[in-house]
Scaffold this motif. Structure first.
Motif, mmCIF file in Angstrom:
data_model
loop_
_atom_site.group_PDB
_atom_site.id
_atom_site.type_symbol
_atom_site.label_atom_id
_atom_site.label_comp_id
_atom_site.label_asym_id
_atom_site.label_seq_id
_atom_site.Cartn_x
_atom_site.Cartn_y
_atom_site.Cartn_z
ATOM 1 N N PHE A 151 34.872 40.627 47.415
ATOM 2 C CA PHE A 151 35.766 39.354 47.778
ATOM 3 C C PHE A 151 35.830 38.849 49.180
ATOM 4 O O PHE A 151 36.277 37.929 49.495
ATOM 5 N N TRP A 152 35.488 39.792 50.101
ATOM 6 C CA TRP A 152 35.327 39.364 51.627
ATOM 7 C C TRP A 152 34.388 38.331 51.683
ATOM 8 O O TRP A 152 34.598 37.266 52.373
ATOM 9 N N THR A 199 37.863 43.937 37.066
ATOM 10 C CA THR A 199 37.436 45.154 37.856
ATOM 11 C C THR A 199 37.963 46.591 37.541
ATOM 12 O O THR A 199 37.198 47.549 37.787
ATOM 13 N N TRP A 200 39.272 46.766 37.097
ATOM 14 C CA TRP A 200 39.856 48.043 36.853
ATOM 15 C C TRP A 200 39.702 48.429 35.331
ATOM 16 O O TRP A 200 40.109 49.609 35.105
ATOM 17 N N GLY A 252 42.091 38.090 44.718
ATOM 18 C CA GLY A 252 41.430 39.194 44.137
ATOM 19 C C GLY A 252 41.040 40.448 45.006
ATOM 20 O O GLY A 252 41.329 41.534 44.507
ATOM 21 N N VAL A 253 41.186 39.887 46.368
ATOM 22 C CA VAL A 253 41.187 40.922 47.461
ATOM 23 C C VAL A 253 42.337 41.852 47.530
ATOM 24 O O VAL A 253 42.288 42.948 47.318
ATOM 25 N N PHE A 254 43.487 41.222 47.622
ATOM 26 C CA PHE A 254 44.848 42.020 47.625
ATOM 27 C C PHE A 254 45.189 42.696 46.370
ATOM 28 O O PHE A 254 45.600 43.830 46.329
ATOM 29 N N GLY A 255 44.843 41.800 45.233
ATOM 30 C CA GLY A 255 45.344 42.291 43.988
ATOM 31 C C GLY A 255 44.360 43.678 43.554
ATOM 32 O O GLY A 255 44.895 44.739 43.193
ATOM 33 N N THR A 256 42.878 43.710 43.876
ATOM 34 C CA THR A 256 42.093 44.842 43.562
ATOM 35 C C THR A 256 42.369 45.976 44.441
ATOM 36 O O THR A 256 42.458 47.242 43.963
ATOM 37 N N ALA A 257 42.386 45.845 45.627
ATOM 38 C CA ALA A 257 42.775 46.695 46.484
ATOM 39 C C ALA A 257 44.174 47.453 46.276
ATOM 40 O O ALA A 257 44.439 48.456 46.466
#
Length: 514
Positions: A151-152, A344-345, A469-474
């Protein structure tokens, strides 16, 4: 004002064809009816409306001309426009009946194929990460970092991809994106073996390519698809993403089992080259650039198009001053938080919580995504049907998106109460199935409110979606280190409820940007 419409009515009067039982007679009758339809449209186009006989005398004629000239001209022009639109639809329908596949739907299918590849290349990591973690000794936080690194790059190209597509055309931008992310996919095994920093960079590079896909597609369809087919076409394209998840999750375990985890990236990445060859030779950014499209279909598309001329400058202040634009941005964030966590999870959830092995995790993950593919197209058909029956676009978009938020929120809350893997999978399938109605709500709304800026608007809102997506996945990796899966789902439910409230208060289906 009274008008003598005898010439018009005489063109419309024709005897019903006699009934014949033979197939040949039926076909002949059909041909005669189509030929009659063409003749009637030509006659209607050439017919002038005859005004009533003006009163006698100079003064009477002048008064009559002054009172009626303007109305007659406006009425005549209105009728001619209706007749020409009817002719375009009739000719397009006749060409389709004669076996010519509509070019606009060929473009839609190519976009569908691109999005199928997009998610195949994206979800393969969610399966391959399990044997990769065992081989390289990654902990859950490292896995979350790897998953979020995509997502970066994806974040960087959302708005840039929208501006690029709206100014130079969607064909070039989408073609670039597919080739770029396909190369990055094929390089993933090499990068992983070189070390974690190299893998993070390659995953970010893959995100750069996939980041331009949605804005470019939105730009293309805003020019190729009439308003009356908008929900269905977008739902079909987005269902390509869901079927891409189905394909990736189904075939990745098989490839890993037979050839090892690197084979997934090599095989999936090579498919992008095949797609690009077809795209480069068959696709065009708009029907006006396509020399192979029929005149009837071009007229049908352009007569209903709201996209207008290509954009030269972006009115940022005007766009950002509109509450419906901010509704799109906020709701895209709320929607994507839950969607990307599921994307992703879920294989990890099935493996750790439901105790499925690698093969079972990949195959069971197929069901929710297949449900989304079906639901998206059902939702698109419902939305277009409601619009065609006179329900306002605003009402339709609010209904569809409310289902897309409240459905997942309800079914995710049930996961903590189920006791069997089968019921957990069913809840997940229902959650993602109702989520797919968002394709006829949030994801169709960019073209409603600003068709000329469809790419930029999607780039703006999807930037917020990518941040989710970036914050949620991490954050999921962090939450699992200190909490449980119930805590992961609770955050998603809260955001779904916030999105429902914002969408129903501030969204609109009306055009607000010219």
């Amino acid at each position: 004002m009274l008008l003598h419409l005898l010439p018009l009515s005489s063109c419309l009067s024709f005897p019903a064809p006699p009934f014949r039982s033979s197939a040949g007679a039926g076909a002949g009758a059909g041909l005669r009816l189509r030929a009659g339809g063409r003749a009637r449209r030509r006659a209607l186009r050439e017919t002038d409306l005859q005004p009533e006989t003006p009163p006698r005398g100079r003064r009477g004629r002048e008064e009559h001309a002054a009172g009626s000239g303007k109305d007659d001209g406006a009425l005549l022009e209105s009728v001619k426009r209706l007749l020409l639109a009817d002719e375009a639809e009739g000719d397009a329908a006749e060409s389709e009946e004669q076996g010519q596949f509509p070019k606009r739907w060929a473009i839609v299918f190519l976009c569908f194929s691109a999005f199928l590849l997009c998610n195949m290349d994206r979800v393969n990591m969610s399966i391959a990460i399990l044997p990769m973690s065992a081989e390289f000794g990654w902990n859950p936080q490292t896995v979350g970092l790897i998953q979020s690194s995509f997502f970066w790059g994806y974040l960087l190209t959302q708005i840039a991809g929208g501006i690029w597509a709206d100014t130079v055309g969607g064909k070039t931008v989408l073609g670039f994106g597919v080739i770029w992310w396909s190369i990055a996919t094929a390089l993933t095994p090499v990068a992983a073996k070189l070390g974690l920093p190299f893998l993070l960079v390659v995953r970010a590079f893959m995100g750069i390519g996939e980041g331009v896909a949605m804005p470019a597609m939105n730009n293309i369809l805003s020019k190729w698809v009439p308003v009356s087919e908008r929900s269905r076409s977008l739902s079909l394209v987005y269902s390509g993403m869901y079927l891409g998840s189905v394909t990736g999750l189904a075939f990745s375990p098989l490839l890993i089992h037979k050839f090892g985890w690197p084979s997934v990236f090599y095989s999936f990445g090579s498919l992008g080259v095949v797609w690009f060859t077809t795209w480069a030779s068959k696709a065009y950014s708009s029907p006006l650039e396509d020399p192979g499209i029929s005149a009837a279909e071009k007229e049908l598309i352009t007569s209903q198009s709201t996209a207008g001329e290509p954009v030269k400058t972006i009115p940022w202040r005007l766009i950002l001053s509109k509450p419906p634009v901010w509704a799109l941005i906020v709701c895209h964030f709320c929607h994507n938080w839950g969607t990307f966590i599921l994307l992703t999870w879920m294989p990890t959830y099935y493996n750790q919580v439901l105790k499925f092995n690698l093969m079972e995790s990949g195959l069971i993950c197929v069901l929710p995504w297949f449900t989304m593919a079906v639901s998206a197209n059902v939702g698109g058909w419902i939305a277009d049907t409601l619009v065609s029956r006179g329900v306002s676009v605003t009402t339709v978009r609010k209904i569809m998106q409310s289902i897309g938020f409240l459905g997942p929120a309800f079914f995710l809350t049930q996961l903590s109460h189920v006791n069997s893997p089968a019921m957990a999978v069913l809840c997940m399938a229902c959650s993602q199935g109702t989520d797919a109605f968002s394709q006829s709500g949030l994801y169709s709304n960019h073209q409603d409110i600003g068709p000329r800026y469809a790419g930029v608007l999607l780039g703006l809102s999807n930037t917020a979606g990518v941040l989710a997506g970036v914050f949620g996945t991490a954050a999921t990796g962090y939450i699992l280190q200190h909490g449980s899966w119930d805590n992961v789902f609770e955050v998603s439910v809260v955001l779904y409820l916030v999105g429902t409230l914002v969408w129903n208060l501030f969204s609109t289906g009306e055009k607000i940007l010219d």
